[in-house]
Design a protein around this motif. Sequence first.
Motif, PDB file in Angstrom:
ATOM      1  N   MET A  56       0.830  -1.204   0.000  1.00 48.74           N
ATOM      2  CA  MET A  56       0.000   0.000   0.000  1.00 48.74           C
ATOM      3  C   MET A  56       0.865   1.255   0.000  1.00 48.74           C
ATOM      4  SD  MET A  56      -1.091   2.552   2.281  1.00 48.74           S
ATOM      5  CE  MET A  56      -1.065   1.838   3.924  1.00 48.74           C
ATOM      6  N   LEU A  57       1.925   1.264   0.808  1.00 45.12           N
ATOM      7  CA  LEU A  57       2.816   2.430   0.870  1.00 45.12           C
ATOM      8  C   LEU A  57       3.501   2.666  -0.476  1.00 45.12           C
ATOM      9  CD1 LEU A  57       4.530   2.013   4.367  1.00 45.12           C
ATOM     10  CD2 LEU A  57       2.852   3.735   3.704  1.00 45.12           C
ATOM     11  N   LYS A  58       3.926   1.590  -1.110  1.00 45.91           N
ATOM     12  CA  LYS A  58       4.600   1.726  -2.403  1.00 45.91           C
ATOM     13  C   LYS A  58       3.670   2.305  -3.466  1.00 45.91           C
ATOM     14  CE  LYS A  58       7.854  -2.126  -1.785  1.00 45.91           C
ATOM     15  NZ  LYS A  58       8.240  -3.493  -2.252  1.00 45.91           N
ATOM     16  N   GLY A  59       2.370   2.009  -3.356  1.00 42.90           N
ATOM     17  CA  GLY A  59       1.429   2.441  -4.379  1.00 42.90           C
ATOM     18  C   GLY A  59       0.819   3.810  -4.163  1.00 42.90           C
ATOM     19  N   LEU A  60       1.129   4.465  -3.062  1.00 48.72           N
ATOM     20  CA  LEU A  60       0.553   5.784  -2.795  1.00 48.72           C
ATOM     21  C   LEU A  60       1.089   6.831  -3.766  1.00 48.72           C
ATOM     22  CD1 LEU A  60       0.663   5.997   1.111  1.00 48.72           C
ATOM     23  CD2 LEU A  60      -1.381   5.842  -0.319  1.00 48.72           C
ATOM     24  N   PRO A  61       0.270   7.779  -4.175  1.00 49.90           N
ATOM     25  CA  PRO A  61       0.750   8.877  -5.026  1.00 49.90           C
ATOM     26  C   PRO A  61       1.759   9.738  -4.272  1.00 49.90           C
ATOM     27  CG  PRO A  61      -1.662   8.780  -4.987  1.00 49.90           C
ATOM     28  CD  PRO A  61      -1.184   7.873  -3.914  1.00 49.90           C
ATOM     29  N   ASP A  62       2.653  10.381  -5.015  1.00 48.38           N
ATOM     30  CA  ASP A  62       3.585  11.319  -4.394  1.00 48.38           C
ATOM     31  C   ASP A  62       2.812  12.395  -3.646  1.00 48.38           C
ATOM     32  OD1 ASP A  62       5.620   9.885  -5.448  1.00 48.38           O
ATOM     33  OD2 ASP A  62       6.179  11.328  -7.004  1.00 48.38           O
ATOM     34  N   ALA A  63       3.425  12.897  -2.595  1.00 43.91           N
ATOM     35  CA  ALA A  63       2.861  13.958  -1.742  1.00 43.91           C
ATOM     36  C   ALA A  63       1.731  13.466  -0.841  1.00 43.91           C
ATOM     37  CB  ALA A  63       2.381  15.144  -2.572  1.00 43.91           C
ATOM     38  N   SER A  64       1.510  12.142  -0.788  1.00 46.09           N
ATOM     39  CA  SER A  64       0.509  11.607   0.133  1.00 46.09           C
ATOM     40  C   SER A  64       0.967  11.785   1.578  1.00 46.09           C
ATOM     41  CB  SER A  64       0.271  10.116  -0.129  1.00 46.09           C
ATOM     42  OG  SER A  64      -0.352   9.901  -1.372  1.00 46.09           O
ATOM     43  N   ILE A  65       0.003  11.914   2.466  1.00 47.72           N
ATOM     44  CA  ILE A  65       0.283  12.004   3.898  1.00 47.72           C
ATOM     45  C   ILE A  65      -0.072  10.664   4.537  1.00 47.72           C
ATOM     46  CG2 ILE A  65      -0.331  13.120   6.084  1.00 47.72           C
ATOM     47  CD1 ILE A  65      -0.972  15.636   4.482  1.00 47.72           C
ATOM     48  N   VAL A  66       0.876  10.106   5.289  1.00 48.58           N
ATOM     49  CA  VAL A  66       0.685   8.823   5.948  1.00 48.58           C
ATOM     50  C   VAL A  66       0.802   9.017   7.458  1.00 48.58           C
ATOM     51  CG1 VAL A  66       1.542   6.471   6.236  1.00 48.58           C
ATOM     52  CG2 VAL A  66       1.631   7.558   3.982  1.00 48.58           C
ATOM     53  N   LEU A  67      -0.172   8.520   8.198  1.00 45.37           N
ATOM     54  CA  LEU A  67      -0.113   8.578   9.652  1.00 45.37           C
ATOM     55  C   LEU A  67       0.260   7.202  10.203  1.00 45.37           C
ATOM     56  CD1 LEU A  67      -3.255  10.643  10.756  1.00 45.37           C
ATOM     57  CD2 LEU A  67      -1.018  11.441   9.971  1.00 45.37           C
ATOM     58  N   LEU A  68       1.258   7.161  11.054  1.00 43.68           N
ATOM     59  CA  LEU A  68       1.614   5.961  11.801  1.00 43.68           C
ATOM     60  C   LEU A  68       1.275   6.233  13.261  1.00 43.68           C
ATOM     61  CD1 LEU A  68       5.141   5.103  10.306  1.00 43.68           C
ATOM     62  CD2 LEU A  68       2.906   4.297   9.554  1.00 43.68           C
ATOM     63  N   ILE A  69       0.394   5.410  13.836  1.00 43.68           N
ATOM     64  CA  ILE A  69      -0.094   5.648  15.192  1.00 43.68           C
ATOM     65  C   ILE A  69       0.144   4.395  16.032  1.00 43.68           C
ATOM     66  CG2 ILE A  69      -2.099   6.254  16.604  1.00 43.68           C
ATOM     67  CD1 ILE A  69      -3.333   7.397  13.948  1.00 43.68           C
ATOM     68  N   SER A  70       0.769   4.569  17.197  1.00 44.05           N
ATOM     69  CA  SER A  70       1.084   3.420  18.036  1.00 44.05           C
ATOM     70  C   SER A  70       1.258   3.843  19.491  1.00 44.05           C
ATOM     71  CB  SER A  70       2.372   2.749  17.547  1.00 44.05           C
ATOM     72  OG  SER A  70       2.768   1.687  18.403  1.00 44.05           O
ATOM     73  N   VAL A  71       1.103   2.873  20.386  1.00 48.68           N
ATOM     74  CA  VAL A  71       1.419   3.090  21.796  1.00 48.68           C
ATOM     75  C   VAL A  71       2.914   2.930  22.039  1.00 48.68           C
ATOM     76  CG1 VAL A  71      -0.852   2.283  22.542  1.00 48.68           C
ATOM     77  CG2 VAL A  71       1.035   0.652  22.374  1.00 48.68           C
ATOM     78  N   SER A  72       3.645   2.462  21.028  1.00 51.28           N
ATOM     79  CA  SER A  72       5.068   2.143  21.170  1.00 51.28           C
ATOM     80  C   SER A  72       5.948   3.106  20.381  1.00 51.28           C
ATOM     81  CB  SER A  72       5.334   0.707  20.683  1.00 51.28           C
ATOM     82  OG  SER A  72       6.710   0.482  20.472  1.00 51.28           O
ATOM     83  N   PRO A  73       6.760   3.925  21.046  1.00 57.08           N
ATOM     84  CA  PRO A  73       7.709   4.787  20.338  1.00 57.08           C
ATOM     85  C   PRO A  73       8.680   3.996  19.463  1.00 57.08           C
ATOM     86  CG  PRO A  73       7.507   5.486  22.627  1.00 57.08           C
ATOM     87  CD  PRO A  73       6.783   4.175  22.496  1.00 57.08           C
ATOM     88  N   THR A  74       9.071   2.819  19.927  1.00 56.25           N
ATOM     89  CA  THR A  74       9.995   1.987  19.142  1.00 56.25           C
ATOM     90  C   THR A  74       9.348   1.543  17.847  1.00 56.25           C
ATOM     91  OG1 THR A  74      11.030   1.175  21.174  1.00 56.25           O
ATOM     92  CG2 THR A  74      11.439  -0.080  19.163  1.00 56.25           C
ATOM     93  N   LEU A  75       8.086   1.133  17.917  1.00 54.03           N
ATOM     94  CA  LEU A  75       7.382   0.705  16.712  1.00 54.03           C
ATOM     95  C   LEU A  75       7.202   1.872  15.749  1.00 54.03           C
ATOM     96  CD1 LEU A  75       6.089  -1.739  15.381  1.00 54.03           C
ATOM     97  CD2 LEU A  75       3.944  -1.184  16.545  1.00 54.03           C
ATOM     98  N   LEU A  76       6.951   3.051  16.270  1.00 62.60           N
ATOM     99  CA  LEU A  76       6.827   4.238  15.421  1.00 62.60           C
ATOM    100  C   LEU A  76       8.150   4.527  14.706  1.00 62.60           C
ATOM    101  CD1 LEU A  76       4.744   6.670  17.663  1.00 62.60           C
ATOM    102  CD2 LEU A  76       3.969   5.455  15.615  1.00 62.60           C
ATOM    103  N   LYS A  77       9.256   4.379  15.428  1.00 66.18           N
ATOM    104  CA  LYS A  77      10.570   4.631  14.827  1.00 66.18           C
ATOM    105  C   LYS A  77      10.874   3.623  13.715  1.00 66.18           C
ATOM    106  CE  LYS A  77      15.507   4.921  15.883  1.00 66.18           C
ATOM    107  NZ  LYS A  77      16.548   4.744  16.941  1.00 66.18           N
ATOM    108  N   ILE A  78      10.614   2.345  13.993  1.00 63.40           N
ATOM    109  CA  ILE A  78      10.866   1.308  12.984  1.00 63.40           C
ATOM    110  C   ILE A  78      10.000   1.552  11.753  1.00 63.40           C
ATOM    111  CG2 ILE A  78      10.619  -1.152  12.472  1.00 63.40           C
ATOM    112  CD1 ILE A  78      11.320  -1.698  15.410  1.00 63.40           C
TER     113      ILE A  78
END
Length: 310
Positions: free
Chosen positions: A212-234
């Motif tokens: 899904m990430l590979k297929g997004l148009p340029d300039a798309s906004i992606v939100l990554l939401i997690s309870v884990s800072p480590t998971l957000l970093k990865i």
Amino acid sequence: MLPAVVNITVNTDSPVPVRDQLIEQIGLQIASGVLPGNEKLPSIRALAQKLGIHHGIVNAAYNKLAESGMLEIRHGSGVRVMPRIGLGQSQDQADLYSLFVQFVEQANRLGYSKDEIAKCYQQFSNREKIKKIVVVDRNPDFHAVILSELQHHFSIPIMACTAQQLHDDHSLLRDSLLITSLYHFLSINKLPIDPTRFMICNVEPAEDVLKMLKGLPDASIVLLISVSPTLLKIGGNIAAALRGESIAVRTIDADDEKEIAYMIKHAQAVICDLPSKEKVARLAGKNHIDVFNLYSNKTIDLIKERLLKY
């Protein structure tokens, strides 16, 4: 043996160091089983040439993965994925009786009699059933994600701990099924672990999310939401390696409802972990969200199978 074809993308324009992009991608492919034990990887120079980067960057990434126990670097024989020793690998498809005879012969050579072997087997057969599942992960902020994913699948208690906690308190091993990933195997492999009550579980490769990430148009906004800072970093590092600055990736702590509610109106993709799912779904309304899981259904089934056996 020819080196494996490693599917890696790096973006030299990304603010995330290329070394970290390599570590996250190779580490995920190993931990998810895409790259199996003993798989030979491209040489440092071959991979550097393929990716168009300095060989020192590949060397640093390989060394970091070797330090964590995921790679084995031998001079003269190249770089390989660390073999999964002691995890029930086939011994030339030997039948059960042959395996038992080999065990008896080895025990006899060490001085144990037939009666002592029989007594040992009786103790093994009469031991207490598994009463809890203990999952080891060195990142305490991962523990909430782990427990959220596993608890509703099993009727026995589940707890998560760090490798250090396991070293400090061996009683956690008692009557437990111990679970970890290849990321953490090296930190606990010296402990007195019963191999019949120990599993290295693959983490979810998240192929659908990556596609899904590979297929997004340029300039798309992606939100990554997690309870884990480590998971957000990865997640941020992997997204940067895939798309660089062609998409805007925003990582948000699951407790920041105000920021989530604001950004979700502008995002083309929303990815969250399971503990955040209910909250994010409420804030997202009719907007689609993708939920990332550490454990696949196949992994859950393997854990259930192990519980039935031992």
